[in-house]
Motif scaffolding. Structure first.
Motif, PDB file in Angstrom:
ATOM      1  N   ARG A  52       0.833  -1.212   0.000  1.00  0.00           N
ATOM      2  CA  ARG A  52       0.000   0.000   0.000  1.00  0.00           C
ATOM      3  C   ARG A  52       0.867   1.262   0.000  1.00  0.00           C
ATOM      4  NH1 ARG A  52      -4.866   1.665  -0.876  1.00  0.00           N
ATOM      5  NH2 ARG A  52      -5.717   3.310   0.415  1.00  0.00           N
ATOM      6  N   LYS A  53       1.932   1.252   0.802  1.00  0.00           N
ATOM      7  CA  LYS A  53       2.834   2.411   0.871  1.00  0.00           C
ATOM      8  C   LYS A  53       3.510   2.647  -0.483  1.00  0.00           C
ATOM      9  CE  LYS A  53       6.746   4.319   3.377  1.00  0.00           C
ATOM     10  NZ  LYS A  53       7.786   4.096   4.382  1.00  0.00           N
ATOM     11  N   ILE A  54       3.955   1.574  -1.122  1.00  0.00           N
ATOM     12  CA  ILE A  54       4.581   1.689  -2.441  1.00  0.00           C
ATOM     13  C   ILE A  54       3.586   2.283  -3.434  1.00  0.00           C
ATOM     14  CG2 ILE A  54       5.550   0.402  -4.393  1.00  0.00           C
ATOM     15  CD1 ILE A  54       6.576  -1.654  -2.298  1.00  0.00           C
ATOM     16  N   ALA A  55       2.367   1.732  -3.440  1.00  0.00           N
ATOM     17  CA  ALA A  55       1.343   2.179  -4.386  1.00  0.00           C
ATOM     18  C   ALA A  55       0.979   3.648  -4.178  1.00  0.00           C
ATOM     19  CB  ALA A  55       0.091   1.310  -4.261  1.00  0.00           C
ATOM     20  N   LEU A  56       0.758   4.032  -2.938  1.00  0.00           N
ATOM     21  CA  LEU A  56       0.356   5.422  -2.667  1.00  0.00           C
ATOM     22  C   LEU A  56       1.480   6.413  -2.961  1.00  0.00           C
ATOM     23  CD1 LEU A  56      -1.826   4.986   0.548  1.00  0.00           C
ATOM     24  CD2 LEU A  56      -2.578   5.284  -1.829  1.00  0.00           C
ATOM     25  N   SER A  57       2.713   6.002  -2.705  1.00  0.00           N
ATOM     26  CA  SER A  57       3.842   6.868  -3.017  1.00  0.00           C
ATOM     27  C   SER A  57       3.962   7.083  -4.526  1.00  0.00           C
ATOM     28  CB  SER A  57       5.136   6.271  -2.462  1.00  0.00           C
ATOM     29  OG  SER A  57       6.225   7.075  -2.832  1.00  0.00           O
ATOM     30  N   LEU A  58       3.839   6.010  -5.295  1.00  0.00           N
ATOM     31  CA  LEU A  58       3.893   6.131  -6.760  1.00  0.00           C
ATOM     32  C   LEU A  58       2.746   6.993  -7.277  1.00  0.00           C
ATOM     33  CD1 LEU A  58       4.889   2.513  -7.785  1.00  0.00           C
ATOM     34  CD2 LEU A  58       6.193   4.582  -8.243  1.00  0.00           C
ATOM     35  N   LYS A  59       1.571   6.800  -6.703  1.00  0.00           N
ATOM     36  CA  LYS A  59       0.393   7.579  -7.111  1.00  0.00           C
ATOM     37  C   LYS A  59       0.618   9.070  -6.833  1.00  0.00           C
ATOM     38  CE  LYS A  59      -4.626   7.681  -6.410  1.00  0.00           C
ATOM     39  NZ  LYS A  59      -4.893   8.998  -5.873  1.00  0.00           N
ATOM     40  N   ARG A  60       1.108   9.367  -5.639  1.00  0.00           N
ATOM     41  CA  ARG A  60       1.394  10.758  -5.263  1.00  0.00           C
ATOM     42  C   ARG A  60       2.413  11.386  -6.211  1.00  0.00           C
ATOM     43  NH1 ARG A  60       1.374   9.362  -0.125  1.00  0.00           N
ATOM     44  NH2 ARG A  60       3.572   8.799  -0.136  1.00  0.00           N
ATOM     45  N   SER A  61       3.478  10.651  -6.483  1.00  0.00           N
ATOM     46  CA  SER A  61       4.530  11.160  -7.375  1.00  0.00           C
ATOM     47  C   SER A  61       3.993  11.419  -8.778  1.00  0.00           C
ATOM     48  CB  SER A  61       5.681  10.157  -7.464  1.00  0.00           C
ATOM     49  OG  SER A  61       6.308  10.008  -6.234  1.00  0.00           O
ATOM     50  N   ALA A  62       3.191  10.498  -9.274  1.00  0.00           N
ATOM     51  CA  ALA A  62       2.655  10.629 -10.630  1.00  0.00           C
ATOM     52  C   ALA A  62       1.675  11.794 -10.733  1.00  0.00           C
ATOM     53  CB  ALA A  62       1.970   9.334 -11.054  1.00  0.00           C
ATOM     54  N   GLU A  63       0.860  11.980  -9.711  1.00  0.00           N
ATOM     55  CA  GLU A  63      -0.112  13.077  -9.745  1.00  0.00           C
ATOM     56  C   GLU A  63       0.558  14.440  -9.582  1.00  0.00           C
ATOM     57  OE1 GLU A  63      -4.112  10.792  -8.184  1.00  0.00           O
ATOM     58  OE2 GLU A  63      -2.802  11.713  -6.681  1.00  0.00           O
ATOM     59  N   LYS A  64       1.635  14.477  -8.823  1.00  0.00           N
ATOM     60  CA  LYS A  64       2.334  15.737  -8.581  1.00  0.00           C
ATOM     61  C   LYS A  64       3.198  16.164  -9.769  1.00  0.00           C
ATOM     62  CE  LYS A  64       5.373  15.751  -5.245  1.00  0.00           C
ATOM     63  NZ  LYS A  64       6.069  15.812  -3.938  1.00  0.00           N
ATOM     64  N   SER A  65       3.668  15.195 -10.526  1.00  0.00           N
ATOM     65  CA  SER A  65       4.603  15.479 -11.618  1.00  0.00           C
ATOM     66  C   SER A  65       3.940  16.226 -12.773  1.00  0.00           C
ATOM     67  CB  SER A  65       5.195  14.182 -12.151  1.00  0.00           C
ATOM     68  OG  SER A  65       6.004  14.452 -13.267  1.00  0.00           O
ATOM     69  N   ALA A 109      -6.226   2.076  -5.965  1.00  0.00           N
ATOM     70  CA  ALA A 109      -6.156   3.483  -5.541  1.00  0.00           C
ATOM     71  C   ALA A 109      -6.643   4.410  -6.644  1.00  0.00           C
ATOM     72  CB  ALA A 109      -4.728   3.829  -5.130  1.00  0.00           C
ATOM     73  N   PHE A 110      -6.253   4.152  -7.869  1.00  0.00           N
ATOM     74  CA  PHE A 110      -6.717   5.000  -8.974  1.00  0.00           C
ATOM     75  C   PHE A 110      -8.199   4.778  -9.264  1.00  0.00           C
ATOM     76  CE2 PHE A 110      -2.185   5.687  -9.990  1.00  0.00           C
ATOM     77  CZ  PHE A 110      -2.216   7.055 -10.186  1.00  0.00           C
ATOM     78  N   GLU A 111      -8.669   3.558  -9.086  1.00  0.00           N
ATOM     79  CA  GLU A 111     -10.101   3.292  -9.299  1.00  0.00           C
ATOM     80  C   GLU A 111     -10.939   3.994  -8.227  1.00  0.00           C
ATOM     81  OE1 GLU A 111     -10.369  -0.970  -9.578  1.00  0.00           O
ATOM     82  OE2 GLU A 111      -9.725  -0.954 -11.677  1.00  0.00           O
ATOM     83  N   GLU A 112     -10.444   4.034  -6.991  1.00  0.00           N
ATOM     84  CA  GLU A 112     -11.119   4.764  -5.908  1.00  0.00           C
ATOM     85  C   GLU A 112     -11.277   6.225  -6.292  1.00  0.00           C
ATOM     86  OE1 GLU A 112      -9.341   4.698  -1.994  1.00  0.00           O
ATOM     87  OE2 GLU A 112      -9.430   2.504  -1.987  1.00  0.00           O
ATOM     88  N   ASP A 113     -10.214   6.819  -6.793  1.00  0.00           N
ATOM     89  CA  ASP A 113     -10.245   8.216  -7.222  1.00  0.00           C
ATOM     90  C   ASP A 113     -11.277   8.433  -8.318  1.00  0.00           C
ATOM     91  OD1 ASP A 113      -8.506   9.406  -5.508  1.00  0.00           O
ATOM     92  OD2 ASP A 113      -6.994   9.901  -7.026  1.00  0.00           O
TER      93      ASP A 113
END
Length: 117
Positions: A52-65, A109-113
């Motif tokens: 979960r930590k790996i997934a959320l970190s990647l998601k955060r990085s991708a959305e911020k970039s 995580a992306f499907e939740e969004d």
């Protein structure tokens, strides 16, 4: 005793060059995950034990970039797949399982969004 021909020498020269090239570019994939131009990854994120930590970190990085060329979901999934594929045989079965679970977590995580919007 046979003489070596020029053709034989060229063939060996090519082998030496290609062998040298393999060793010099051996770690290019490591550099990609550390210095990705598209995503600013959290240091050592792929070493985490929490999918979960790996997934959320990647998601955060991708959305911020702002430098990525595709959607955040595609960028994050691509980076995780890249890491899994490049690490290949060097991953222990347990580590591979964690990263595959992280891939499922990332998708969730992306499907939740998407449902929230």
């Amino acid at each position: 005793m046979k003489k070596k021909t020029a053709k034989h020498d060229r063939k060996n020269a090519r082998r030496k060059t290609s062998a040298k090239k393999e060793t010099s570019s051996h770690r290019w994939s490591s550099k990609v995950t550390q210095e990705s131009d598209a995503l600013d990854l959290e240091p050592h994120i792929f070493e985490s034990r929490s999918p979960r930590k790996i997934a959320l970190s990647l998601k955060r990085s991708a959305e911020k970039s702002r430098r990525r060329k595709s959607t955040p979901r595609q960028s994050a999934t691509s980076m995780l797949s890249f890491y899994i594929n490049r690490a290949g045989k060097n991953l222990s079965p347990g580590r591979l399982a964690i990263l595959k679970k992280a891939k499922a977590e990332l998708k969730a995580a992306f499907e939740e969004d998407a449902k929230e919007k």
